[in-house]
Design an enzyme around this catalytic site. Structure first.
Site, PDB file in Angstrom:
ATOM      1  N   HIS A 214      22.461  26.417  38.803  1.00 54.53           N
ATOM      2  CA  HIS A 214      23.063  25.318  39.567  1.00 54.53           C
ATOM      3  C   HIS A 214      22.908  23.975  38.827  1.00 54.53           C
ATOM      4  CE1 HIS A 214      23.276  28.122  42.952  1.00 54.53           C
ATOM      5  NE2 HIS A 214      22.015  28.428  42.682  1.00 54.53           N
TER       6      HIS A 214
ATOM      7  N   GLU B 105      34.652  19.176  22.973  1.00 56.40           N
ATOM      8  CA  GLU B 105      35.561  18.822  24.062  1.00 56.40           C
ATOM      9  C   GLU B 105      36.952  19.403  23.824  1.00 56.40           C
ATOM     10  OE1 GLU B 105      33.366  14.599  25.232  1.00 56.40           O
ATOM     11  OE2 GLU B 105      35.250  14.579  24.115  1.00 56.40           O
TER      12      GLU B 105
ATOM     13  N   SER C 134      33.764   5.683  18.569  1.00 62.61           N
ATOM     14  CA  SER C 134      34.613   4.934  19.491  1.00 62.61           C
ATOM     15  C   SER C 134      35.261   3.773  18.755  1.00 62.61           C
ATOM     16  CB  SER C 134      33.778   4.417  20.666  1.00 62.61           C
ATOM     17  OG  SER C 134      34.477   3.415  21.372  1.00 62.61           O
TER      18      SER C 134
ATOM     19  N   LYS D  18      28.697   4.814  19.689  1.00 65.29           N
ATOM     20  CA  LYS D  18      29.095   6.113  20.228  1.00 65.29           C
ATOM     21  C   LYS D  18      29.200   7.184  19.138  1.00 65.29           C
ATOM     22  CE  LYS D  18      30.163   7.038  23.852  1.00 65.29           C
ATOM     23  NZ  LYS D  18      31.497   6.877  24.476  1.00 65.29           N
TER      24      LYS D  18
END
Length: 620
Positions: free
Chosen positions: A156, A290, A277, A283
């Site tokens: 979970h 992804e 970024s 970043k």
């Protein structure tokens, strides 16, 4: 050039032509269409539709065209033909004139495209199987490097119990094993040849379809012409395999994206699979992972679309089935690219063991061990579960871990607790306790890694992608005088004779079954990579070729060898060279040792009298 214009008084308008033409995507079947045409030309020669000279001229032109296609495949897509079959026929007409028009005798674009498509899917499946094997290897390497690193396990998305980071790696090895198994099964089912099914009713010419199928490397011919031209189960199966595998890759990506986040900080991804970024200089985004997660939807979409296309089609071929290609032409390269990218991510990952250990110690992840401690002292598990729940609540109220509670606090809940509870709560003890098969103990994970590292020998029929590897093996053993030399062009033309062994996706051995016209075959060109340390490859190649010879209904398989002990173990027996056909002995003229021959002749009888014993594993 359309292949169907005679029935029509006018041609299609431009809008319909663009809507109808498939060359902009089925150009990818060019190589398969040419290889299938070479095989069909051979079949037409056997039934006297083509003369020997016509066959040679056509085959030479087809191989010339094959080289042109390989050199510039995109040029095919812009030729303006209706489909790949029209393009190949037009290109052949330019090379050999009207002779090219005889090649389509007895076949239809329906059985032609079904064959081309199976060949393409089979070749693509081979590439993906190799990629899966490499990704598995990368996970195993990471598991070895990080053996002993402790990670919090989750249910979970809440910290549950500590596990080894290597255990996490090996979980994905298990998933990849299933992906590999599913794909191998799908590949075996698709490996039947529809060529000779015609448009739907079968060809009117006495083509030996089994020989035609085996010449193209198929297990056999399809059994029903209606099904042969309209079956696309193999496309659905491949897309199903791809979809399930992409689920695994997407779950892996999600895990690693979380592990890489600032909140977890368990790993750092390599620079070559991340980006920055345009606004925020600090970043480092996990773009490769992804994108794997995102591209999963494209593969799912192709799978769903294919099932919708097929769900209500009557037999046999319908133009709807032209929609079978674009989805899989996108999905399979996408799947392959995602496997390669996953491998790059795993290869470059850096694990921050201090962060994973600290996290594993938090969240009272040793609570289950505390319950097991109580069970060992006679407390029923359900009661022990409640007791530990009370202790966890107490620890939370005091902002402590379970091991930081005093013995007095333990006894205040239940007086069964003694000082020996504290060693049980140590995180190493939590890991060590999981000794059952499949558990996360060092011993179990080490065993899983060792099992995964066993190099498995894959034996299969060769295909054209193997020619370079086979040529290197034959050249090596011919140079040292152990095999006869063979030209690469000969290997291309006789690729259906060869079998190969693969180790971790790389061809490591080869052998061929050369068939004479008397029910006799010879095992030739048997050679193993001298750098390979994996034993048993020669034995498995011989077994594979004997099974093939049995299926082909051959009577006898012979060898000329300097290692009779090896072949005796494979149940070959000695015979005299005088018993061999003249054609066999003529090849000896090419041998470097012909003046001082030390080879002996041996045979394996496939169709014996009742008094001769045949090993049962060779009997079909």
């Amino acid at each position: 050039m359309a292949l169907w214009g005679g029935r029509f008084s006018t041609g299609p308008d431009e809008a319909f032509k663009q809507f109808n033409d498939s060359l902009p995507f089925d150009y990818q079947l060019a190589e398969q269409d040419i290889i299938g045409s070479v095989a069909w030309a051979g079949a037409l020669e056997q039934v006297n539709v083509l003369s020997s000279d016509e066959h040679k001229e056509l085959v030479a032109a087809l191989y010339e065209l094959l080289e042109e296609v390989k050199a510039d495949p995109l040029a095919v897509a812009t030729s303006g033909a209706e489909d790949i079959h029209s393009h190949v026929e037009a290109a052949l007409i330019e090379k050999v004139g009207d002779l090219a028009k005889k090649l389509h005798t007895g076949r239809s674009r329906n059985d032609q495209v079904a064959t081309d498509f199976r060949l393409w899917c089979r070749d693509t499946a081979e590439h993906i199987l190799k990629a899966i094997e490499q990704l598995k290897g990368e996970f195993v390497s990471l598991a070895e490097r990080e053996l002993g690193t402790i990670l919090p396990g989750y249910t979970h998305l809440q910290r549950a119990q500590p596990v080894l980071f290597s255990h996490w790696c090996m979980a994905y090895v298990e998933m990849l094993e299933r992906d590999e198994s599913r794909l191998q099964d799908a590949k075996a089912r698709m490996n039947f040849c529809p060529l000779g099914s015609g448009a739907l009713a079968g060809t009117a010419y006495p083509i030996d379809r089994q020989a035609l199928a085996q010449g193209l490397g198929f297990t056999g011919a399809t059994k029903n012409s209606l099904d042969g031209v309209s079956d696309r189960d193999f496309v659905v199966e491949l897309l199903s395999c791809a979809s399930i595998s992409m689920i695994h890759l997407s779950r892996m990506s999600e895990d690693l994206i979380f592990y890489n986040s600032g909140e977890a900080g368990f790993i750092e991804l390599a620079d070559n699979v991340t980006s920055g970024s345009s606004l925020m200089p600090q970043k480092k985004n996990p773009d490769a992972l992804e994108l794997i997660r995102g591209k999963t939807g494209r593969v799912f979409g192709a799978f769903s679309a294919m099932m919708m296309t097929l769900k209500a089609l009557p037999l046999a071929y319908n133009k709807d089935m032209q929609e079978d290609k674009e989805g899989i032409f996108d999905a399979m390269p996408t799947w392959l690219a995602c496997i390669h990218m996953a491998q790059a991510c795993i290869k470059g990952v850096k694990v921050r063991g201090d962060r994973t250990l600290a996290a594993a110690k938090g969240g009272h992840a040793n609570a289950t061990e505390l319950a097991d401690y109580l069970v060992a002292r006679g407390v029923p598990f359900r009661e022990g579960h409640h007791i530990v729940g009370v202790l966890v609540q107490l620890a939370i109220s005091e902002n402590k871990t379970l091991e930081e509670l005093s013995l007095e606090q333990y006894k205040s809940v239940n007086d069964v607790f003694e000082d020996d509870v504290y060693p049980v709560l140590e995180i190493d003890a939590c890991i060590k306790a999981r000794q059952a098969l499949g558990g996360t103990s060092i011993e179990q994970v080490t065993g899983a890694i060792k099992e995964a590292k066993k190099q498995q020998i894959t034996v299969r029929d060769a295909n054209l992608d193997d020619v370079e590897s086979i040529a290197k093996l034959i050249q090596h053993w011919a140079t040292v005088g152990e095999n006869l030399p063979r030209a690469k062009s000969d290997m291309v033309h006789s690729i259906n004779e060869f079998a190969v062994t693969e180790i971790n996706g790389k061809v490591s051995g080869c052998a061929s079954l050369y068939i004479y016209d008397t029910g006799l075959a010879e095992i030739r060109s048997l050679g193993i990579d001298p750098q390979s340390v994996v034993t048993g490859q020669g034995r498995q190649l011989v077994e594979h070729l004997l099974i093939k010879a049995k299926k082909l209904a051959l009577n006898r398989v012979i060898v000329l060898t300097r290692v009779p002990d090896f072949f005796e173990k494979q149940r070959f027996t000695f015979c005299t060279k005088d018993s061999l056909p003249e054609k066999v002995m003529k090849d000896c003229e090419l041998c470097l040792r012909k003046e001082n021959c030390d080879e002996v002749a041996m045979e394996f009888i496939l169709k014996p009298s009742k008094s001769v014993e045949i090993p049962c594993k060779y009997v079909a």
